[in-house]
Structure formats: C-alpha cells, structure tokens
Design an enzyme around this catalytic site. Structure first.
Site, short mmCIF file in Angstrom:
data_model
loop_
_atom_site.label_atom_id
_atom_site.label_comp_id
_atom_site.label_asym_id
_atom_site.label_seq_id
_atom_site.Cartn_x
_atom_site.Cartn_y
_atom_site.Cartn_z
N GLU A 176 -6.48 -6.17 3.57
CA GLU A 176 -6.54 -7.39 2.75
C GLU A 176 -7.67 -7.31 1.72
N GLY A 223 3.12 -3.27 8.10
CA GLY A 223 2.97 -3.62 9.51
C GLY A 223 4.21 -4.31 10.04
N THR A 241 0.83 -1.21 0.00
CA THR A 241 0.00 0.00 0.00
C THR A 241 0.86 1.25 0.00
C1 LIG Z 1 1.27 -18.65 7.99
C2 LIG Z 1 -0.13 -18.49 8.53
C3 LIG Z 1 -0.10 -18.31 10.04
C4 LIG Z 1 -1.44 -18.74 10.61
C5 LIG Z 1 -2.47 -17.61 10.47
C6 LIG Z 1 -3.77 -18.16 10.82
C7 LIG Z 1 -4.77 -17.42 11.08
C8 LIG Z 1 -4.74 -15.95 11.05
C9 LIG Z 1 -6.08 -15.53 10.61
C10 LIG Z 1 -6.35 -14.41 10.08
C11 LIG Z 1 -5.32 -13.36 10.02
C12 LIG Z 1 -5.85 -12.21 10.78
C13 LIG Z 1 -5.56 -11.01 10.41
C14 LIG Z 1 -4.78 -10.69 9.18
C15 LIG Z 1 -3.37 -10.47 9.53
C16 LIG Z 1 -2.73 -9.48 9.04
C17 LIG Z 1 -3.39 -8.42 8.24
C18 LIG Z 1 -2.73 -7.13 8.61
C19 LIG Z 1 -2.52 -6.21 7.73
C20 LIG Z 1 -3.14 -6.24 6.38
C21 LIG Z 1 -2.09 -6.22 5.30
C22 LIG Z 1 -2.63 -5.66 4.03
O1 LIG Z 1 -3.67 -5.07 3.98
S1 LIG Z 1 -1.66 -5.95 2.66
C23 LIG Z 1 -2.44 -5.03 1.35
C24 LIG Z 1 -3.78 -5.61 0.96
N1 LIG Z 1 -4.21 -4.96 -0.23
C25 LIG Z 1 -5.17 -5.45 -1.04
O2 LIG Z 1 -5.82 -6.44 -0.75
C26 LIG Z 1 -5.36 -4.71 -2.34
C27 LIG Z 1 -6.76 -4.90 -2.89
N2 LIG Z 1 -6.78 -4.68 -4.35
C28 LIG Z 1 -6.66 -5.75 -5.20
O3 LIG Z 1 -6.53 -6.90 -4.83
C29 LIG Z 1 -6.75 -5.43 -6.67
O4 LIG Z 1 -6.40 -4.09 -6.90
C30 LIG Z 1 -8.19 -5.67 -7.23
C31 LIG Z 1 -8.50 -7.14 -7.16
C32 LIG Z 1 -9.20 -4.87 -6.45
C33 LIG Z 1 -8.23 -5.20 -8.67
O5 LIG Z 1 -7.12 -5.75 -9.29
P1 LIG Z 1 -6.85 -5.40 -10.83
O6 LIG Z 1 -5.51 -5.88 -11.20
O7 LIG Z 1 -7.20 -3.96 -11.06
O8 LIG Z 1 -7.91 -6.34 -11.56
P2 LIG Z 1 -9.28 -5.95 -12.24
O9 LIG Z 1 -8.99 -5.04 -13.38
O10 LIG Z 1 -10.27 -5.51 -11.22
O11 LIG Z 1 -9.71 -7.38 -12.80
C34 LIG Z 1 -8.95 -7.94 -13.88
C35 LIG Z 1 -9.10 -9.44 -13.80
O12 LIG Z 1 -8.23 -9.93 -12.77
C36 LIG Z 1 -8.95 -10.79 -11.91
N3 LIG Z 1 -8.31 -10.76 -10.60
C37 LIG Z 1 -8.13 -9.70 -9.79
N4 LIG Z 1 -7.49 -10.07 -8.67
C38 LIG Z 1 -7.28 -11.41 -8.77
C39 LIG Z 1 -6.67 -12.38 -7.91
N5 LIG Z 1 -6.17 -12.05 -6.71
N6 LIG Z 1 -6.62 -13.66 -8.34
C40 LIG Z 1 -7.15 -13.99 -9.55
N7 LIG Z 1 -7.75 -13.13 -10.43
C41 LIG Z 1 -7.80 -11.85 -10.00
C42 LIG Z 1 -10.32 -10.23 -11.90
O13 LIG Z 1 -11.24 -11.18 -11.43
C43 LIG Z 1 -10.49 -9.90 -13.37
O14 LIG Z 1 -10.78 -11.09 -14.06
P3 LIG Z 1 -11.75 -11.04 -15.35
O15 LIG Z 1 -11.14 -10.03 -16.27
O16 LIG Z 1 -11.74 -12.44 -15.85
O17 LIG Z 1 -13.07 -10.58 -14.83
C1 FAD Z 2 -4.77 -2.01 10.46
C2 FAD Z 2 -4.26 -1.97 9.03
C3 FAD Z 2 -3.09 -2.63 8.71
C4 FAD Z 2 -2.59 -2.59 7.41
N1 FAD Z 2 -1.41 -3.23 7.12
C5 FAD Z 2 -0.91 -3.16 5.87
C6 FAD Z 2 0.34 -3.78 5.56
O1 FAD Z 2 0.98 -4.39 6.41
N2 FAD Z 2 0.82 -3.72 4.29
C7 FAD Z 2 0.12 -3.06 3.30
O2 FAD Z 2 0.58 -3.05 2.15
N3 FAD Z 2 -1.08 -2.45 3.56
C8 FAD Z 2 -1.60 -2.50 4.81
N4 FAD Z 2 -2.79 -1.88 5.11
C9 FAD Z 2 -3.45 -1.07 4.07
C10 FAD Z 2 -4.71 -1.73 3.54
O3 FAD Z 2 -4.39 -2.84 2.76
C11 FAD Z 2 -5.52 -0.71 2.73
O4 FAD Z 2 -5.95 0.30 3.61
C12 FAD Z 2 -6.71 -1.37 2.06
O5 FAD Z 2 -6.27 -2.16 0.99
C13 FAD Z 2 -7.75 -0.34 1.56
O6 FAD Z 2 -7.18 0.52 0.61
P1 FAD Z 2 -7.28 2.11 0.82
O7 FAD Z 2 -6.83 2.42 2.18
O8 FAD Z 2 -6.61 2.74 -0.35
O9 FAD Z 2 -8.83 2.44 0.77
P2 FAD Z 2 -9.64 3.01 -0.49
O10 FAD Z 2 -9.63 2.03 -1.60
O11 FAD Z 2 -9.18 4.40 -0.76
O12 FAD Z 2 -11.13 2.98 0.14
C14 FAD Z 2 -11.83 4.17 0.45
C15 FAD Z 2 -13.26 4.01 -0.05
O13 FAD Z 2 -13.23 3.95 -1.48
C16 FAD Z 2 -14.07 2.89 -1.93
N5 FAD Z 2 -13.58 2.35 -3.20
C17 FAD Z 2 -12.30 2.20 -3.60
N6 FAD Z 2 -12.23 1.61 -4.81
C18 FAD Z 2 -13.52 1.38 -5.19
C19 FAD Z 2 -14.12 0.78 -6.35
N7 FAD Z 2 -13.38 0.30 -7.36
N8 FAD Z 2 -15.48 0.69 -6.38
C20 FAD Z 2 -16.22 1.15 -5.35
N9 FAD Z 2 -15.72 1.74 -4.24
C21 FAD Z 2 -14.39 1.84 -4.16
C22 FAD Z 2 -13.96 1.85 -0.83
O14 FAD Z 2 -15.09 0.97 -0.87
C23 FAD Z 2 -13.94 2.71 0.42
O15 FAD Z 2 -15.28 2.97 0.84
C24 FAD Z 2 -3.31 -1.89 6.40
C25 FAD Z 2 -4.50 -1.22 6.73
C26 FAD Z 2 -4.97 -1.27 8.04
C27 FAD Z 2 -6.26 -0.55 8.38
#
Ligand SMILES: CCCCC/C=C\C/C=C\C/C=C\C/C=C\C/C=C\CCC(=O)SCCNC(=O)CCNC(=O)[C@H](O)C(C)(C)COP(=O)(O)OP(=O)(O)OC[C@H]1O[C@@H](n2cnc3c(N)ncnc32)[C@H](O)[C@@H]1OP(=O)(O)O
Ligand code: FAD
Length: 633
Positions: A397, A161, A122
């Site tokens: 996530e 994180g 991010t």
């Molecule tokens: C080792 C294990 C230990 C044990 C653990 C056990 C238990 C623990 C339990 C739970 C854990 C608890 C807590 C969690 C712990 C830590 C979490 C703490 C911090 C959080 C860390 C983060 O947040 S990291 C950052 C996370 N960020 C995101 O998730 C970003 C979200 N955005 C996206 O994923 C993408 O931008 C998107 C999917 C929204 C859009 O991607 P894009 O490339 O733009 O694709 P599109 O244009 O929308 O679609 C095109 C096409 O691609 C397909 N697609 C998209 N994504 C995927 C995918 N991932 N896989 C497969 N295909 C994908 C999509 O469907 C489209 O397909 P079609 O064209 O066919 O429709």
């Molecule tokens: C506690 C915590 C820990 C984190 N740890 C990590 C980490 O370790 N590593 C890391 O990389 N990231 C981490 N993150 C970041 C996290 O992955 C992002 O905050 C998350 O992916 C959401 O993205 P954003 O913050 O840009 O929100 P945005 O996408 O800007 O969301 C803001 C609003 O916009 C809307 N929106 C955005 N796109 C669309 C769309 N296409 N259509 C409709 N509505 C839309 C959303 O629904 C939401 O209401 C962490 C976040 C938190 C809160």
C-alpha cells in the site's frame, strides 16, 4: 483469576467502560461491536473458530446479517479470524472499494453484488513506480474489446492477493491509452476457459500465509470495452478517450486503504500492549531488594520504559485513525461531488501517517515480544504471528520511504507557497509562522514547561524547522548547479526527516485535541497523562531536533528524563486497566500470555500438551527411525 491481575484491577481511578466507548466512537458503537462479537460470532452455532473451511460461512453470514459497513465487516472478520489474516482481506479492502469508487452506476449494479476478486496492480518490475507499469491495454474498435498483454517478463502481474485459481475477477492497472494516465479494468476472467492466461503462486513468503499471492501473465487476452471502470475516464465505442478530472483519481483505493491502515496500526499495537502488560503483571522474576519476594516485572523501570510509551502510542494511533478515516470520508465525499481541492492534502496526510504509524508499530510489536522473554518467542504468545502478519504493512500500500517522500513533496510545495506570501490553511498552516519568523524559539524557561499545549507548540516548531532545513538543502544543491531532480534526491534524508516530524506533530496534536474533548474527569486525567508521556518520550528520542530548533536547552535535557520517569510511575497503577479498556476478547487475541484472567502458566502447559508432537508419550519417530538405528549400533 490470577491474584496479581485481580489486584491490578482494584482501585481504578477512571471508568474503563467510558474509555472503551471513546475508542469505539460512542456507547452505541461499543454495544454494536459486542453484539457482533458475542451474538453473531461466538454464540453462532455455525461458528467454527477461524478454520479455513469457515470462510464461505463467513461470507454468507455477513450477507445473512446484512453487515455491509466497512468497520462492522472488520469487527466481524477480526473476531472470526483473531489476529491472523484471512484470504479475503484484499477483496474487502481493495477490490470492493475500487468497484464502489471507480464504477459507473451501470457497472456497479452489474458487478458489485456478485463477485469476489483481487487487485492486480504490482508487476514483477514495478510496485512503487506506477507510471512504470508495463501491462498494456489496447482498444480494438472493430470488436469493441481491449487487448490486455504482458509484453515483458517484468510486466507479469506479481503479488495479487487472494488469487483464486478457478475464478479470477480482478482489478487491473494497465498502461493506458494515453501516456500519463492509468486505467482500471475488471478482468471477468473465469479460468480455465480463457486462453492466453498464465497464472500461479509466487511461492512462500515471510508470512501472510492465509493469502495466496499469485502471478498473472497475459498473452493478448481480450476483454469487453465495458470492463474498463468508467466512472472517471471513458473509452467511447469509436475509441475516443475521455480523460478523468485528475489522473490521480485512479489511485483512490490506495488512499482509502492507507487511511484504514493508520487505525489498524493502533489496533495491532493495542493488542500487543494488552499481551505484554498483562503478562508483565503476572510474571515474577529476580529481585529488587535482596531477600524479598520476586517482584512483578512490571515494577522494573526498564519494563515500564519499554511498554508504557507504546501504550500511549497505541492510544495516539487509535485516535489518529479515527481522525484519518473521518478526514478521508469528508474529502472523498467532496471528490465524489467533483471538488478535488483537498485531494493533495488527503494524499499527503494518508501517505505520511500510513508510513509513520506502521514503522512505529512494527518496531513496537518486537519490543512487546522481547519484553516477554522466552515466552514471547513462543507462538502461544501470539506475538510472533502478529509481527509476521503486520510487518509487510511497511511495504505494501505504498512503501514507507516513498510515502514519506510524497508527504515531503506536499510540505515543500506548501513551504514555497508561504515563501511566496500565500496564507496556508489545513494541516500545514503552521508553516505560515515560519515565514513571519513567529516560530523564533521562545526564551525557554530553565524549568521545562509540561503543559500539553506547550508541548504541541514545541513539536510544531520542530517540524517547521525541519521543513525549512529540507527546503534549504534543496536550495543549496540547486545553488551548487544541481538540476531540480538531483537537488531533490540529494536532500531526501532531510525530506523524510521533515515528513516524520510533521506526522509526529500531527499525531500529538490529534491526541491533545481528543483529550480536550473528554468530559469525564477520571478518563480525562489518565488520557492526559498518556498524552504527556507520548510527547515527553518523543522529546527524549529526538532531543537533538528540539535543541536544534532552539526550544530546549542543554540544561533542560536532564529534566526531560526526570519527567519521563515520573510519568512512567504515574501510569503504573493504571497500566492493566488501560489495556482492559481496549476490550480485546481472549478468543480474538488468541494469546496464552494476554489472557484476561492472567492464568498464564496453566494455560501454557495445556497449550503445549495439545501439540500434535505430544499426542503420544513417545513420538512415533523414535520407533520409526531412532530405535532401528540403535539396534544397528
Ligand atoms: C471495506 C473495508 C473493510 C474494513 C477494513 C478495515 C480495516 C482493515 C485495516 C487495515 C487493512 C489491513 C491491511 C491491508 C489489507 C490488505 C493489504 C494487502 C495487500 C496490499 C495490496 C497492495 O499493496 S496494492 C498495491 C499498492 N501499491 C502502491 O501503493 C503503489 C505506490 N505508488 C504510488 O502510489 C505512486 O506511484 C506514487 C504516489 C509513489 C507516485 O505516483 P506518480 O503518479 O508518479 O506521482 P508523482 O509524479 O510522484 O507526483 C505527481 C503529483 O501527483 C500527486 N499524487 C500522487 N499520488 C496521489 C494520490 N494518490 N492522490 C492525490 N495526488 C497524488 C503528487 O502529490 C504530485 O502532486 P504535485 O505535482 O502537486 O506535487
Ligand atoms: C504481503 C504483500 C501483499 C501484497 N499484495 C499486493 C496485492 O494484492 N496487489 C498488488 O498490486 N500488490 C501487492 N503487493 C505489492 C506491494 O504493493 C509492493 O511490494 C509495494 O508497493 C512496494 O513496491 P516494490 O515491491 O516495487 O518495492 P520498491 O519500490 O522496489 O522498493 C525497494 C526499495 O526502493 C526504494 N525506493 C523505491 N522508489 C523510491 C523513490 N522514488 N525514492 C526513494 N526510494 C525509493 C524503497 O524505499 C525500497 O527501499 C503486496 C506486497 C506484499 C509484501
């Protein structure tokens, strides 16, 4: 033991241990979980419960005991840290899995055993829209290095994180070598030796305080070519680029953690139900019949209506979590062998269920807290801390709305395939019936059919109807001359509603399938009642959908409520036993209200007296501030 709780545990109609075994995946898993809890943690003389200094101890202990299975790591960590979060969560659930899945064999052997790291994807300007990330990685063939750079303020990595100021191996997602692909890099930075790096902490957050989320700004920092994770994509020494089988393979770790979060939502909801239901069994308040003793608040119908559907939901999500991780393991195994055919379905399922379960659990935690009155608001209940730690799961996530829209994208594609005459398989196969109008609502009898299989069918028809309505909305927007993207955006309310209904159907179907597998009659009976309660409660919440789908009539609506009340009364005698089956240890729950022995009041008084504020009869602030002030008055 509190007499109320004691009484609640008499006359059990089912074998609690057998239900615990089902939740663990078998008696052996239960035994192993308890061995880790009792022997390796609670009875370990080195175990200093949950204090920060014990983090290194935990790492060394995991290695000493040879615990490497992800679920066993989580059992150990959750016992060690209770309902709190610890700083290394990201290392275990994102950094390590990324190395396991994205490193080639040489990189794996070189890095995996040695380092602790974070996951820096991010940026300040982009978290959701990964194709909008701005950090650049430019290959310099002369030095065989990548030059990593943050070109804008919005490209500063924000949120990683567990950012450790001294040692910063991290996984990067960076703008790539080719416009649409992302690549992962291991930084290998060891501060403060690397110049061009600006890091810091992003500041106080809503919670999640055990994790230090940081920022990272790169000014033309060089890392070796070999630091690009090259299992799926490579940059050769001459600078040529080998594309991966799919650009989405880079997103694999997010799919993994989303799959884990489904079960985690069930665990957290089961913790809160344990606390609220045990407390409701010992709390007496007000009166039902004038002049009689104050009843247990668990005997109020409204208290049952708050808690028992959540209890059913906790079981539903635990079973959905088992299904999700089994599906993830199966499909990721195929992907590892080069078969990407089910990757879209895995993405759609994990994205939708992650959003569906965290939204529901997030709301449910607050219901549990409020059902405990003032004591629920006390930190002694553990409920405020559980909420504060869990609620970001609706954002991280994959922000939940965006995840639901990803599932909707898959549903719309599947619907179009059915319209084109294709036969679907897998989770969306029910859409085949929409095309052949087999989904035409059955002539519903005047008496609501409560058979669980019938209820699953009604949820299937509801989901199919909402998928069709969303598709029709897009078609109507297009017919009005809107472009494809605007037609989509003008239908996103319908699309999220369709995805939500699809996930609701999937979770109920998984619950029913799990109940069907239960052989023990007593356990089968109580689980069947909970599955009915889950289905009927959902029908009560979304009555309009079922009416619109033509599977419920206005005349039947009162019977939904009547049936719900009957099911609440049916669950009442087993409520405490059903939370006992979750087998949450007092030390892990860390809740005065949720104690296994039910001795809440004595424990609450001890908890309050242990506060530093009560260390002296008169707080030092009186002598320091108030007394001098009084002297001047
Ligand atoms: C080792 C294990 C230990 C044990 C653990 C056990 C238990 C623990 C339990 C739970 C854990 C608890 C807590 C969690 C712990 C830590 C979490 C703490 C911090 C959080 C860390 C983060 O947040 S990291 C950052 C996370 N960020 C995101 O998730 C970003 C979200 N955005 C996206 O994923 C993408 O931008 C998107 C999917 C929204 C859009 O991607 P894009 O490339 O733009 O694709 P599109 O244009 O929308 O679609 C095109 C096409 O691609 C397909 N697609 C998209 N994504 C995927 C995918 N991932 N896989 C497969 N295909 C994908 C999509 O469907 C489209 O397909 P079609 O064209 O066919 O429709
Ligand atoms: C506690 C915590 C820990 C984190 N740890 C990590 C980490 O370790 N590593 C890391 O990389 N990231 C981490 N993150 C970041 C996290 O992955 C992002 O905050 C998350 O992916 C959401 O993205 P954003 O913050 O840009 O929100 P945005 O996408 O800007 O969301 C803001 C609003 O916009 C809307 N929106 C955005 N796109 C669309 C769309 N296409 N259509 C409709 N509505 C839309 C959303 O629904 C939401 O209401 C962490 C976040 C938190 C809160």
């Amino acid at each position: 033991m509190n007499p109320d709780i004691l009484r609640e545990r008499q006359n059990a109609t089912f074998d609690i241990e057998k239900l615990t075994n089902i939740l663990d995946g078998g008696a052996e898993r239960t035994n192993r979980r308890r061995e880790i809890r009792e022997v390796l943690v609670l009875n370990d003389p080195d175990f200093d419960y949950g204090t920060p200094t014990s983090l290194p101890t935990m790492i060394l202990k995991l290695r000493e005991y040879g615990i490497s299975d992800p679920v066993e790591i989580n059992w150990y960590k959750s016992m060690y840290w209770g309902t709190g979060r610890e700083a290394l969560g990201l290392h275990y659930v994102m950094f390590l899995p990324t190395l396991y899945t994205q490193c080639d064999s040489e990189q794996f052997n070189k890095w995996v055993p040695l380092i602790i790291g974070t996951y820096a994807q991010t940026e300040m300007g982009h978290g959701t829209h990964l194709r909008g990330l701005e950090t650049t990685a430019t290959f310099d063939p002369a030095t065989q290095e990548f030059v990593m750079h943050s070109p804008t303020v919005t490209s500063i990595k924000w949120w990683p994180g567990g950012r450790n100021p001294l040692f910063l191996p991290l996984i990067f997602l960076s703008i790539p070598l080719s416009a649409s692909l992302f690549d992962l890099f291991l930084s290998g930075f060891a501060l403060p030796t690397c110049s061009g790096i600006v890091i810091g902490d992003i500041g106080p957050k809503f919670g999640f305080d055990a994790v230090d989320n940081g920022y990272l700004k790169l000014e033309h920092v060089r890392i070796p070519r070999e630091n690009m994770l090259m299992k799926y994509a490579q940059v050769k020494p001459d600078g040529s680029y080998v594309k991966p089988l799919s650009s989405k393979l880079t997103y694999g770790t997010m799919v993994f953690i989303r799959s884990l979060i489904v079960g985690n939502a069930g665990i957290v909801l089961s913790q809160c139900c344990t606390i609220a239901i045990r407390y409701s069994a010992v709390r007496h308040q007000s009166e039902i019949r004038a002049g009689e003793a104050e009843p247990q608040i668990l005997d109020y119908q409204t208290q049952q209506h708050k808690l028992f559907p959540l209890l059913a939901t906790a079981y539903a999500f635990l079973f959905a979590g088992q299904y999700m991780i089994d599906t993830y393991n199966r499909i990721s195994g195929d992907i590892n062998q080069g078969d990407l055919s089910e990757m879209p379905e895995l993405h759609a399922l994990s994205a939708g269920l992650k959003a569906f379960t965290t939204w529901t659990a997030n709301t449910g935690i607050e219901v549990c807290r409020m059902s405990c009155g003032g004591h629920g608001y006390s930190r002694s209940s553990a409920l405020p801390d559980i909420y504060v730690e869990f609620t970001p799961s609706c954002t991280y996530e994959g922000e939940n709305t965006v995840m639901m829209l990803q599932t909707a994208r898959f549903l719309m594609k599947s619907y179009r395939q059915v319209q084109a005459g294709q036969q679907l398989s897998g989770a969306v196969s029910y859409l085949n019936k929409v095309h052949h109008r087999v989904m035409a609502p059955q002539a519903v009898s005047s008496q609501l059919d409560l058979n669980l299989n019938t209820l699953v069918d009604l949820y299937e028809i509801r989901a199919a109807m909402l998928v069709e309505l969303a598709a029709q909305s897009i078609q109507q927007e297009s017919a009005r001359g809107k472009c494809q993207e605007d037609s989509w955006n003008n239908s996103t309310i319908d699309l999220v509603r369709a995805s939500d209904a699809h996930c609701h159907y999937m979770v109920l179907k998984m619950f029913r399938d799990k109940v069907d597998q239960i052989e023990d009659p007593g356990v089968h009976s109580v689980m069947s009642t909970l599955a009915h309660l889950y289905a009927i409660h959902g029908m009560g919440n979304f009555t309009g959908d079922f009416l619109q789908a033509g599977v419920l009539t206005g005349a039947q609506v009162p019977s939904v409520s009547k049936c719900l009340k009957g099911l609440l009364a049916e669950v009442r005698p087993s409520a405490v036993l059903l939370v006992d089956a979750f087998d949450h240890h007092d030390k892990m729950l860390n809740s005065v209200l949720g104690r296994h022995d039910g001795n809440v009041y004595e424990a609450m008084f001890e908890w309050a007296r242990s506060s530093p504020l009560n260390r002296t009869e008169v707080h030092e602030s009186f002598h320091k501030h108030l007394k001098p002030l009084q002297a001047k008055l």
